[in-house]
Design a protein around this motif. Structure first.
Motif, PDB file in Angstrom:
ATOM      1  N   SER B  40      -3.085  98.674  37.246  1.00 42.95           N
ATOM      2  CA  SER B  40      -2.579  98.936  38.601  1.00 42.95           C
ATOM      3  C   SER B  40      -3.485  98.341  39.680  1.00 42.95           C
ATOM      4  O   SER B  40      -3.264  98.552  40.870  1.00 42.95           O
ATOM      5  CB  SER B  40      -2.457 100.445  38.797  1.00 42.95           C
ATOM      6  N   HIS B  41      -4.515  97.613  39.263  1.00 45.08           N
ATOM      7  CA  HIS B  41      -5.505  97.125  40.229  1.00 45.08           C
ATOM      8  C   HIS B  41      -4.932  96.021  41.118  1.00 45.08           C
ATOM      9  O   HIS B  41      -4.258  95.115  40.636  1.00 45.08           O
ATOM     10  CB  HIS B  41      -6.730  96.602  39.491  1.00 45.08           C
ATOM     11  N   GLU B  42      -5.245  96.112  42.410  1.00 40.65           N
ATOM     12  CA  GLU B  42      -4.696  95.129  43.358  1.00 40.65           C
ATOM     13  C   GLU B  42      -5.241  93.711  43.110  1.00 40.65           C
ATOM     14  O   GLU B  42      -4.592  92.729  43.448  1.00 40.65           O
ATOM     15  CB  GLU B  42      -4.979  95.555  44.804  1.00 40.65           C
ATOM     16  N   LEU B  43      -6.437  93.604  42.500  1.00 38.97           N
ATOM     17  CA  LEU B  43      -7.001  92.277  42.242  1.00 38.97           C
ATOM     18  C   LEU B  43      -6.124  91.430  41.309  1.00 38.97           C
ATOM     19  O   LEU B  43      -6.207  90.215  41.307  1.00 38.97           O
ATOM     20  CB  LEU B  43      -8.414  92.399  41.660  1.00 38.97           C
ATOM     21  N   ARG B  44      -5.283  92.096  40.522  1.00 28.36           N
ATOM     22  CA  ARG B  44      -4.349  91.365  39.653  1.00 28.36           C
ATOM     23  C   ARG B  44      -3.502  90.357  40.425  1.00 28.36           C
ATOM     24  O   ARG B  44      -3.198  89.282  39.927  1.00 28.36           O
ATOM     25  CB  ARG B  44      -3.373  92.340  38.982  1.00 28.36           C
ATOM     26  N   ARG B  45      -3.109  90.757  41.619  1.00 29.12           N
ATOM     27  CA  ARG B  45      -2.253  89.858  42.416  1.00 29.12           C
ATOM     28  C   ARG B  45      -3.086  88.784  43.120  1.00 29.12           C
ATOM     29  O   ARG B  45      -2.596  87.719  43.432  1.00 29.12           O
ATOM     30  CB  ARG B  45      -1.458  90.658  43.449  1.00 29.12           C
ATOM     31  N   GLU B  63     -17.051  88.082  43.926  1.00 28.18           N
ATOM     32  CA  GLU B  63     -17.815  89.246  44.384  1.00 28.18           C
ATOM     33  C   GLU B  63     -17.022  90.533  44.189  1.00 28.18           C
ATOM     34  O   GLU B  63     -17.569  91.554  43.779  1.00 28.18           O
ATOM     35  CB  GLU B  63     -18.197  89.096  45.869  1.00 28.18           C
ATOM     36  N   ARG B  64     -15.736  90.444  44.487  1.00 25.63           N
ATOM     37  CA  ARG B  64     -14.911  91.646  44.336  1.00 25.63           C
ATOM     38  C   ARG B  64     -14.744  92.013  42.865  1.00 25.63           C
ATOM     39  O   ARG B  64     -14.762  93.194  42.500  1.00 25.63           O
ATOM     40  CB  ARG B  64     -13.538  91.425  44.978  1.00 25.63           C
ATOM     41  N   LEU B  65     -14.566  90.993  42.018  1.00 26.65           N
ATOM     42  CA  LEU B  65     -14.381  91.267  40.585  1.00 26.65           C
ATOM     43  C   LEU B  65     -15.596  91.981  39.993  1.00 26.65           C
ATOM     44  O   LEU B  65     -15.446  92.951  39.241  1.00 26.65           O
ATOM     45  CB  LEU B  65     -14.139  89.960  39.820  1.00 26.65           C
ATOM     46  N   GLY B  70     -12.699  99.720  37.903  1.00 27.18           N
ATOM     47  CA  GLY B  70     -11.478  99.330  37.195  1.00 27.18           C
ATOM     48  C   GLY B  70     -11.453  97.871  36.759  1.00 27.18           C
ATOM     49  O   GLY B  70     -10.429  97.365  36.321  1.00 27.18           O
ATOM     50  N   VAL B  71     -12.588  97.189  36.918  1.00 30.16           N
ATOM     51  CA  VAL B  71     -12.699  95.814  36.426  1.00 30.16           C
ATOM     52  C   VAL B  71     -13.945  95.722  35.558  1.00 30.16           C
ATOM     53  O   VAL B  71     -15.018  96.157  35.956  1.00 30.16           O
ATOM     54  CB  VAL B  71     -12.805  94.787  37.584  1.00 30.16           C
ATOM     55  N   TRP B  72     -13.781  95.167  34.353  1.00 30.49           N
ATOM     56  CA  TRP B  72     -14.920  94.991  33.441  1.00 30.49           C
ATOM     57  C   TRP B  72     -15.150  93.492  33.249  1.00 30.49           C
ATOM     58  O   TRP B  72     -14.209  92.732  33.027  1.00 30.49           O
ATOM     59  CB  TRP B  72     -14.646  95.627  32.080  1.00 30.49           C
TER      60      TRP B  72
END
Lengths: 114, 196
Positions: B40-45, B63-65, B70-72
């Motif tokens: 459901s993470h917004e970074l997917r988009r 940097e955000r990743l 919720g990101v590994w």
């Protein structure tokens, strides 16, 4: 441990249920038949790749893919299975017992659908 | 629907994307990254089409990743001398295997960019041009690229004169000319044509 045993162990750890091994017909053999959720998975084990993992499409030549598909059709008929989703996986096991399990490694070529 | 979304909707989790940077350069390591992003993470988009990102945007997403909940992220380097010993394909595969082990979480499926499959303790699916279609592979390609670029910029101060900060070790005219006039340095891949 033989390559097929290593492969079986690996698949079990992945949550696949092993149904049968070494299903033979005159046309050839299926190494492992497993189930993952509602999908029937035919697994070809390729051993002694040294450590040459690389392009999995080159592990199983097309003629062999076709043979596996044919034998899998005999399997489905013999077990009375219709309309079940199937998948073809390949497990590579190298000389150092490294395992590479490729899901959905190949699909039947279009001639099998005619 | 992208393969990854399909697998997620079938309940497969965690799924990681794997990509590598630096197979072509004459110098420096090959760097692999593995990334898991929560469904459901917004970074997917955000990570779609990593190739089309500007360097600044790529840095920002990187940097955000690495700082998001919720990101590994797992990263691995295989250095130039190991590349010379093994050959570049084996080195890239080794880096990918190690990047997946470096993740804090064990994936059940690894989506790997290209047509190669590294040995892994989970199952893998090679996806050709996956960096354009699968969000977690895009993310892995961003991480691998940024980490490698930053490393090569640091190498430029250690081994000045080659232009590592600009070409990052890739075979450019300036790079060949520098090798010709300065000779090679410890991070050059001796087994590559035009180096040894």
């Amino acid at each position: 441990m033989r390559g097929e045993e290593i492969a079986r162990k690996h698949l079990k750890k992945q949550g696949l249920k092993i149904l049968e091994t070494n299903f033979r017909t005159r046309q050839g053999e299926l190494d492992i038949i497993a189930r993952e959720r509602d999908t029937l998975v035919f697994v070809e084990v390729k051993t002694a790749l040294n450590t040459n993992f690389g392009n999995p499409l080159e592990w199983i030549p097309l003629w062999k893919q076709n043979r596996i598909v044919k034998v899998s059709q005999s399997y489905l008929l013999s077990r009375g299975l219709h309309d079940i989703p199937v998948r073809y996986d390949v497990v590579g096991v190298d000389a150092d017992r490294n395992v590479c399990h490729v899901r959905d490694a190949f699909r039947p070529s279009s001639e099998f659908f005619v | 629907m992208a393969l990854e979304e399909d697998l997620l909707s079938q309940g497969h989790w965690p799924i990681c994307g794997v990509d590598e940077a630096g197979r072509g350069p004459l110098a420096g390591p090959v760097v692999a990254a593995a990334v898991i992003i929560d469904p459901s993470h917004e970074l997917r988009r955000v990570v779609k089409d990593s190739k089309k990102l500007s360097p600044v945007k790529r840095e920002r997403i990187y940097e955000r990743l690495i700082s998001s909940e919720g990101v590994w992220v797992g990263v691995s380097f295989v250095d130039a001398s190991s590349i010379d010993e093994m050959n570049i394909l084996q080195a890239a595969l080794k880096a990918m295997t190690e990047a997946v082990s470096d993740l804090g979480e064990s994936p059940v499926i690894a989506l790997v960019d290209g047509n190669i499959a590294p040995p892994l303790s989970c199952s893998c699916m090679p996806v050709i041009r996956g960096d354009q279609t699968e969000p977690s592979i895009s993310a892995a390609s961003i991480v691998a690229k940024v980490v490698r670029d930053r490393y090569m910029i640091r190498m430029d101060t250690l081994y000045p004169g080659y232009g590592f900060a600009t070409h990052k070790g890739y075979p450019t005219k300036a790079h060949y000319e520098a090798i010709h006039s300065l000779g090679i340095c410890p991070i050059h891949r001796r087994s590559f044509k035009g180096v040894g």
